[in-house]
Design a protein around this motif. Structure first.
Motif, PDB file in Angstrom:
ATOM      1  N   LEU A   1       8.699  -3.621   0.449  1.00  0.00           N
ATOM      2  CA  LEU A   1       7.675  -2.656   0.070  1.00  0.00           C
ATOM      3  C   LEU A   1       8.306  -1.268   0.155  1.00  0.00           C
ATOM      4  CD1 LEU A   1       4.710  -2.563  -0.760  1.00  0.00           C
ATOM      5  CD2 LEU A   1       4.143  -2.172   1.631  1.00  0.00           C
TER       6      LEU A   1
ATOM      7  N   TYR B   1       1.851  -1.434  -5.968  1.00  0.00           N
ATOM      8  CA  TYR B   1       1.029  -2.162  -5.009  1.00  0.00           C
ATOM      9  C   TYR B   1      -0.204  -1.364  -4.576  1.00  0.00           C
ATOM     10  CZ  TYR B   1       0.164  -5.293  -1.068  1.00  0.00           C
ATOM     11  OH  TYR B   1      -0.404  -6.164  -0.186  1.00  0.00           O
ATOM     12  N   LYS B   2       0.001  -0.182  -4.023  1.00  0.00           N
ATOM     13  CA  LYS B   2      -1.119   0.652  -3.575  1.00  0.00           C
ATOM     14  C   LYS B   2      -0.807   2.117  -3.824  1.00  0.00           C
ATOM     15  CE  LYS B   2      -3.163  -2.285  -0.104  1.00  0.00           C
ATOM     16  NZ  LYS B   2      -3.745  -2.363   1.211  1.00  0.00           N
ATOM     17  N   ALA B   3      -1.870   2.906  -3.920  1.00  0.00           N
ATOM     18  CA  ALA B   3      -1.725   4.354  -4.091  1.00  0.00           C
ATOM     19  C   ALA B   3      -2.519   5.058  -2.992  1.00  0.00           C
ATOM     20  CB  ALA B   3      -2.238   4.782  -5.459  1.00  0.00           C
ATOM     21  N   TYR B   4      -1.863   5.968  -2.342  1.00  0.00           N
ATOM     22  CA  TYR B   4      -2.462   6.757  -1.266  1.00  0.00           C
ATOM     23  C   TYR B   4      -2.485   8.219  -1.693  1.00  0.00           C
ATOM     24  CZ  TYR B   4      -1.523   2.498   1.375  1.00  0.00           C
ATOM     25  OH  TYR B   4      -1.487   1.193   1.796  1.00  0.00           O
TER      26      TYR B   4
ATOM     27  N   VAL C   1       1.450   9.348  -1.294  1.00  0.00           N
ATOM     28  CA  VAL C   1       2.506   8.415  -1.677  1.00  0.00           C
ATOM     29  C   VAL C   1       1.910   7.210  -2.390  1.00  0.00           C
ATOM     30  CG1 VAL C   1       4.059   9.060   0.214  1.00  0.00           C
ATOM     31  CG2 VAL C   1       2.447   7.192   0.529  1.00  0.00           C
ATOM     32  N   PHE C   2       2.799   6.429  -3.032  1.00  0.00           N
ATOM     33  CA  PHE C   2       2.404   5.144  -3.590  1.00  0.00           C
ATOM     34  C   PHE C   2       3.469   4.126  -3.219  1.00  0.00           C
ATOM     35  CE2 PHE C   2       4.910   7.219  -6.799  1.00  0.00           C
ATOM     36  CZ  PHE C   2       5.681   6.218  -7.364  1.00  0.00           C
ATOM     37  N   THR C   3       3.094   2.849  -3.207  1.00  0.00           N
ATOM     38  CA  THR C   3       4.027   1.805  -2.806  1.00  0.00           C
ATOM     39  C   THR C   3       4.290   0.856  -3.969  1.00  0.00           C
ATOM     40  OG1 THR C   3       2.237   0.452  -1.920  1.00  0.00           O
ATOM     41  CG2 THR C   3       3.375   1.894  -0.379  1.00  0.00           C
TER      42      THR C   3
ATOM     43  N   SER D   1       8.169   2.881  -0.655  1.00  0.00           N
ATOM     44  CA  SER D   1       7.189   3.947  -0.850  1.00  0.00           C
ATOM     45  C   SER D   1       7.866   5.151  -1.483  1.00  0.00           C
ATOM     46  CB  SER D   1       6.531   4.337   0.473  1.00  0.00           C
ATOM     47  OG  SER D   1       7.467   4.905   1.340  1.00  0.00           O
TER      48      SER D   1
ATOM     49  N   SER E   1       6.931   9.287  -3.099  1.00  0.00           N
ATOM     50  CA  SER E   1       5.935  10.353  -3.214  1.00  0.00           C
ATOM     51  C   SER E   1       5.744  10.685  -4.693  1.00  0.00           C
ATOM     52  CB  SER E   1       6.382  11.592  -2.440  1.00  0.00           C
ATOM     53  OG  SER E   1       7.483  12.188  -3.060  1.00  0.00           O
TER      54      SER E   1
END
Length: 80
Positions: free
Chosen positions: A62, A40-43, A46-48, A64, A66
């Motif tokens: 959702l 879904y998303k990458a930070y 971490v990523f989700t 998450s 690491s």
């Protein structure tokens, strides 16, 4: 675990945003959980992953993770 490995994993996951994946989570004591979802998303740390449980009528979750979970093989991801 080097910074280079961390950056490679992060770049790889960012390139795969929106892709369907199968995730195998090692829960310890010979327990393994397998789920299918979409990255879904990458930070930065971490990523989700958006997971839809097909077995029950639960709403999508959702999760998450690491990037170190991938490096240490606590989770294994495979593109579907």
């Amino acid at each position: 675990m080097s910074n280079l490995d961390f950056n490679k994993v992060r770049a790889s996951i960012r390139c795969q945003l929106g892709s369907h994946v199968m995730i195998k989570q090692d829960r310890g004591r010979n327990r393994v959980e397998v789920q299918k979802g979409v990255i879904y998303k990458a930070y930065p740390s971490v990523f989700t992953v958006l997971v839809n449980d097909e077995r029950e009528n639960n709403p999508p979750q959702l999760l998450s993770f690491s990037y170190t979970d991938v490096i240490t093989k606590d989770i294994r991801m495979k593109l579907c």
